[in-house]
Design an enzyme around this catalytic site. Sequence first.
Site, PDB file in Angstrom:
ATOM      1  N   HIS A  97      55.170  65.853  58.781  1.00 58.99           N
ATOM      2  CA  HIS A  97      55.063  64.539  58.124  1.00 58.99           C
ATOM      3  C   HIS A  97      54.712  63.473  59.143  1.00 58.99           C
ATOM      4  CE1 HIS A  97      56.302  61.096  55.551  1.00 58.99           C
ATOM      5  NE2 HIS A  97      56.064  61.939  54.579  1.00 58.99           N
ATOM      6  N   PHE A  98      53.645  63.322  59.595  1.00 59.64           N
ATOM      7  CA  PHE A  98      52.391  64.070  59.463  1.00 59.64           C
ATOM      8  C   PHE A  98      52.000  64.497  60.863  1.00 59.64           C
ATOM      9  CE2 PHE A  98      52.591  61.018  55.982  1.00 59.64           C
ATOM     10  CZ  PHE A  98      52.397  61.843  54.891  1.00 59.64           C
TER      11      PHE A  98
END
Length: 155
Positions: free
Chosen positions: A59-60
């Site tokens: 993420h991410f």
Amino acid sequence: MITTEGTRSLETLDIEKLLSILPHRYPFLLIDRIVEIDGEQEAIGIKNITINEPHFVGHFPAKPVMPGVLILEAMAQTAGAISLLRLGNKQTNLVYLMTVDNAKFRKPVIPGDQLKIHVRLLKKRSGMRRFSCIAEVKGVRVAEAEIAAMILEKE
């Protein structure tokens, strides 16, 4: 917000005290300390955001951002810690998040940030608590929500 003016007696909770109050452990303990507590009315919690946290793997990968739901959980843990602190025998109770209302995520929280979580008690009725929560980074609001929680005895 809490101020240090006047004759208030402000408490703090370091990580050892938090671990004695909250049931959460790595990787789900999302506050590092509480730097100010004013009774059960208000508190300020701190979460230092590091790249080593497991949620940043996905993420991410190219641009790590703390998931909003984890910011909400940090708010809930801050509110839960001050609620349990006032109960005396903290080991026999748990705080369960019941509702999240009016949640807004205004800016991303990234590794290297220090999340400052302000919680203020809005309503207290038997085992229920309702809090207004604001999360800031460097004095800029990044998230806000109202949360309700229920305090129950462990079974």
